[in-house]
Write a protein that holds these residues in place. Sequence first.
Motif, PDB file in Angstrom:
ATOM      1  N   GLY A  61       0.730  -1.346  -0.146  1.00 56.91           N
ATOM      2  CA  GLY A  61      -0.042   0.066  -0.012  1.00 56.91           C
ATOM      3  C   GLY A  61       0.822   1.261   0.129  1.00 56.91           C
ATOM      4  O   GLY A  61       1.999   1.235   0.072  1.00 56.91           O
ATOM      5  N   THR A  62       0.139   2.325   0.109  1.00 56.77           N
ATOM      6  CA  THR A  62       0.602   3.636   0.148  1.00 56.77           C
ATOM      7  C   THR A  62       0.396   4.523   1.450  1.00 56.77           C
ATOM      8  O   THR A  62      -0.739   4.313   1.425  1.00 56.77           O
ATOM      9  N   VAL A  63       1.405   4.973   1.960  1.00 60.13           N
ATOM     10  CA  VAL A  63       1.093   5.889   3.012  1.00 60.13           C
ATOM     11  C   VAL A  63       0.880   7.326   2.774  1.00 60.13           C
ATOM     12  O   VAL A  63       1.851   7.914   2.242  1.00 60.13           O
ATOM     13  N   THR A  64      -0.222   7.758   3.111  1.00 57.17           N
ATOM     14  CA  THR A  64      -0.569   9.404   2.697  1.00 57.17           C
ATOM     15  C   THR A  64      -0.942   9.971   4.014  1.00 57.17           C
ATOM     16  O   THR A  64      -1.368   9.375   5.190  1.00 57.17           O
ATOM     17  N   ASP A  65      -0.615  11.186   4.020  1.00 57.18           N
ATOM     18  CA  ASP A  65      -1.244  12.321   5.241  1.00 57.18           C
ATOM     19  C   ASP A  65      -2.743  12.378   4.888  1.00 57.18           C
ATOM     20  O   ASP A  65      -3.418  12.216   3.949  1.00 57.18           O
ATOM     21  N   PRO A  66      -3.553  13.389   5.692  1.00 55.75           N
ATOM     22  CA  PRO A  66      -4.763  13.699   5.371  1.00 55.75           C
ATOM     23  C   PRO A  66      -5.177  14.484   4.214  1.00 55.75           C
ATOM     24  O   PRO A  66      -6.049  14.630   3.556  1.00 55.75           O
ATOM     25  N   ASN A  67      -3.986  15.118   3.706  1.00 55.27           N
ATOM     26  CA  ASN A  67      -4.284  15.998   2.406  1.00 55.27           C
ATOM     27  C   ASN A  67      -4.037  15.252   1.276  1.00 55.27           C
ATOM     28  O   ASN A  67      -3.974  15.679   0.123  1.00 55.27           O
ATOM     29  N   GLY A  68      -3.651  13.993   1.385  1.00 57.58           N
ATOM     30  CA  GLY A  68      -3.224  13.032   0.266  1.00 57.58           C
ATOM     31  C   GLY A  68      -1.574  12.919  -0.132  1.00 57.58           C
ATOM     32  O   GLY A  68      -1.374  12.229  -1.098  1.00 57.58           O
ATOM     33  N   ALA A  69      -0.965  13.843   0.598  1.00 55.98           N
ATOM     34  CA  ALA A  69       0.250  13.907   0.240  1.00 55.98           C
ATOM     35  C   ALA A  69       1.132  12.537   0.556  1.00 55.98           C
ATOM     36  O   ALA A  69       0.744  12.143   1.887  1.00 55.98           O
ATOM     37  N   VAL A  70       1.994  11.916   0.051  1.00 55.81           N
ATOM     38  CA  VAL A  70       2.733  10.588   0.466  1.00 55.81           C
ATOM     39  C   VAL A  70       3.835  10.849   1.386  1.00 55.81           C
ATOM     40  O   VAL A  70       4.266  12.171   1.626  1.00 55.81           O
ATOM     41  N   LEU A  71       4.035   9.993   2.250  1.00 49.13           N
ATOM     42  CA  LEU A  71       4.675  10.165   3.442  1.00 49.13           C
ATOM     43  C   LEU A  71       5.912   9.157   3.043  1.00 49.13           C
ATOM     44  O   LEU A  71       5.937   7.843   3.284  1.00 49.13           O
ATOM     45  N   VAL A  72       7.156   9.928   2.846  1.00 51.98           N
ATOM     46  CA  VAL A  72       8.441   9.013   2.391  1.00 51.98           C
ATOM     47  C   VAL A  72       9.155   8.775   4.003  1.00 51.98           C
ATOM     48  O   VAL A  72       8.998   9.596   4.884  1.00 51.98           O
ATOM     49  N   ASN A  73       9.582   7.571   3.944  1.00 51.20           N
ATOM     50  CA  ASN A  73      10.223   6.890   4.905  1.00 51.20           C
ATOM     51  C   ASN A  73       9.591   6.917   6.379  1.00 51.20           C
ATOM     52  O   ASN A  73      10.024   6.840   7.356  1.00 51.20           O
ATOM     53  N   ALA A  74       7.989   6.575   6.173  1.00 53.39           N
ATOM     54  CA  ALA A  74       7.335   6.482   7.241  1.00 53.39           C
ATOM     55  C   ALA A  74       7.442   4.800   7.775  1.00 53.39           C
ATOM     56  O   ALA A  74       7.802   3.813   7.016  1.00 53.39           O
ATOM     57  N   SER A  75       7.425   4.727   9.112  1.00 52.30           N
ATOM     58  CA  SER A  75       7.482   3.334   9.602  1.00 52.30           C
ATOM     59  C   SER A  75       6.216   2.615   9.359  1.00 52.30           C
ATOM     60  O   SER A  75       5.163   2.993   9.946  1.00 52.30           O
ATOM     61  N   VAL A  76       6.060   1.540   9.061  1.00 48.67           N
ATOM     62  CA  VAL A  76       5.134   0.524   8.805  1.00 48.67           C
ATOM     63  C   VAL A  76       5.249  -0.859   9.395  1.00 48.67           C
ATOM     64  O   VAL A  76       6.457  -1.421   9.172  1.00 48.67           O
ATOM     65  N   THR A  77       4.169  -1.305  10.331  1.00 45.33           N
ATOM     66  CA  THR A  77       4.202  -2.384  11.000  1.00 45.33           C
ATOM     67  C   THR A  77       3.158  -3.452  10.475  1.00 45.33           C
ATOM     68  O   THR A  77       2.095  -2.785  10.552  1.00 45.33           O
ATOM     69  N   ALA A  78       3.627  -4.308  10.235  1.00 48.25           N
ATOM     70  CA  ALA A  78       2.407  -5.689  10.054  1.00 48.25           C
ATOM     71  C   ALA A  78       2.444  -6.640  11.352  1.00 48.25           C
ATOM     72  O   ALA A  78       3.851  -7.338  11.543  1.00 48.25           O
ATOM     73  N   LEU A  79       1.455  -6.579  11.961  1.00 46.80           N
ATOM     74  CA  LEU A  79       1.345  -7.350  13.194  1.00 46.80           C
ATOM     75  C   LEU A  79       0.480  -8.607  13.164  1.00 46.80           C
ATOM     76  O   LEU A  79      -0.829  -8.272  12.828  1.00 46.80           O
ATOM     77  N   ASN A  80       0.908  -9.839  13.123  1.00 51.69           N
ATOM     78  CA  ASN A  80      -0.048 -11.051  13.130  1.00 51.69           C
ATOM     79  C   ASN A  80      -0.336 -11.096  14.568  1.00 51.69           C
ATOM     80  O   ASN A  80      -0.137 -11.120  15.672  1.00 51.69           O
ATOM     81  N   THR A  81      -1.809 -10.529  14.717  1.00 51.02           N
ATOM     82  CA  THR A  81      -2.502 -10.511  16.030  1.00 51.02           C
ATOM     83  C   THR A  81      -2.750 -11.776  16.890  1.00 51.02           C
ATOM     84  O   THR A  81      -2.765 -11.844  18.175  1.00 51.02           O
ATOM     85  N   SER A  82      -2.459 -12.874  16.057  1.00 49.13           N
ATOM     86  CA  SER A  82      -2.911 -14.149  16.680  1.00 49.13           C
ATOM     87  C   SER A  82      -1.439 -14.769  17.416  1.00 49.13           C
ATOM     88  O   SER A  82      -1.454 -15.496  18.296  1.00 49.13           O
ATOM     89  N   THR A  83      -0.325 -14.505  16.763  1.00 48.33           N
ATOM     90  CA  THR A  83       1.029 -14.825  17.159  1.00 48.33           C
ATOM     91  C   THR A  83       1.793 -13.798  17.868  1.00 48.33           C
ATOM     92  O   THR A  83       2.727 -14.254  18.853  1.00 48.33           O
ATOM     93  N   GLY A  84       1.368 -12.580  17.545  1.00 48.06           N
ATOM     94  CA  GLY A  84       2.219 -11.392  18.069  1.00 48.06           C
ATOM     95  C   GLY A  84       3.550 -11.039  17.321  1.00 48.06           C
ATOM     96  O   GLY A  84       4.335 -10.178  17.828  1.00 48.06           O
ATOM     97  N   ILE A  85       3.769 -11.917  16.124  1.00 47.09           N
ATOM     98  CA  ILE A  85       4.866 -11.599  15.602  1.00 47.09           C
ATOM     99  C   ILE A  85       4.767 -10.547  14.751  1.00 47.09           C
ATOM    100  O   ILE A  85       3.583 -10.121  14.091  1.00 47.09           O
ATOM    101  N   ALA A  86       5.696  -9.416  14.721  1.00 45.50           N
ATOM    102  CA  ALA A  86       5.777  -8.186  14.005  1.00 45.50           C
ATOM    103  C   ALA A  86       6.787  -8.048  13.046  1.00 45.50           C
ATOM    104  O   ALA A  86       7.905  -8.271  13.471  1.00 45.50           O
ATOM    105  N   VAL A  87       6.581  -7.312  11.909  1.00 43.53           N
ATOM    106  CA  VAL A  87       7.555  -6.947  10.898  1.00 43.53           C
ATOM    107  C   VAL A  87       7.348  -5.659  10.536  1.00 43.53           C
ATOM    108  O   VAL A  87       6.203  -5.085  10.419  1.00 43.53           O
ATOM    109  N   SER A  88       8.436  -4.772  10.444  1.00 45.90           N
ATOM    110  CA  SER A  88       8.507  -3.354  10.255  1.00 45.90           C
ATOM    111  C   SER A  88       9.496  -3.344   8.875  1.00 45.90           C
ATOM    112  O   SER A  88      10.224  -3.863   8.827  1.00 45.90           O
TER     113      SER A  88
END
Length: 85
Positions: free
Chosen positions: A36-63
């Motif tokens: 996906g793409t991370v944007t701010d409320p005005n629709g501008a893309v956020l460069v170098n933003a930290s994104v984390t995917a958390l498996n809520t059943s195992t607690g394993i996170a990848v950033s």
Amino acid sequence: MKVRHSSAICCTLLAACTVLPVSRGFAQATTASVHGTVTDPNGAVLVNASVTALNTSTGIAVSQKTDSKGYFVFSDLHIGGPYSI
């Protein structure tokens, strides 16, 4: 005599066709991807933003960080989730 010989060959081929597998099986996928793409409320893309995917059943996170266009991809997530991004 030739008729019997031909019949024997046909019977052998027919038996081989019923014993040999008819189709190949394919392995099931064991990973999935989310992107996906991370944007701010005005629709501008956020460069170098930290994104984390958390498996809520195992607690394993990848950033990871977004690229110069605000894009991120998690390409080797284990199937089964659920995931929270």
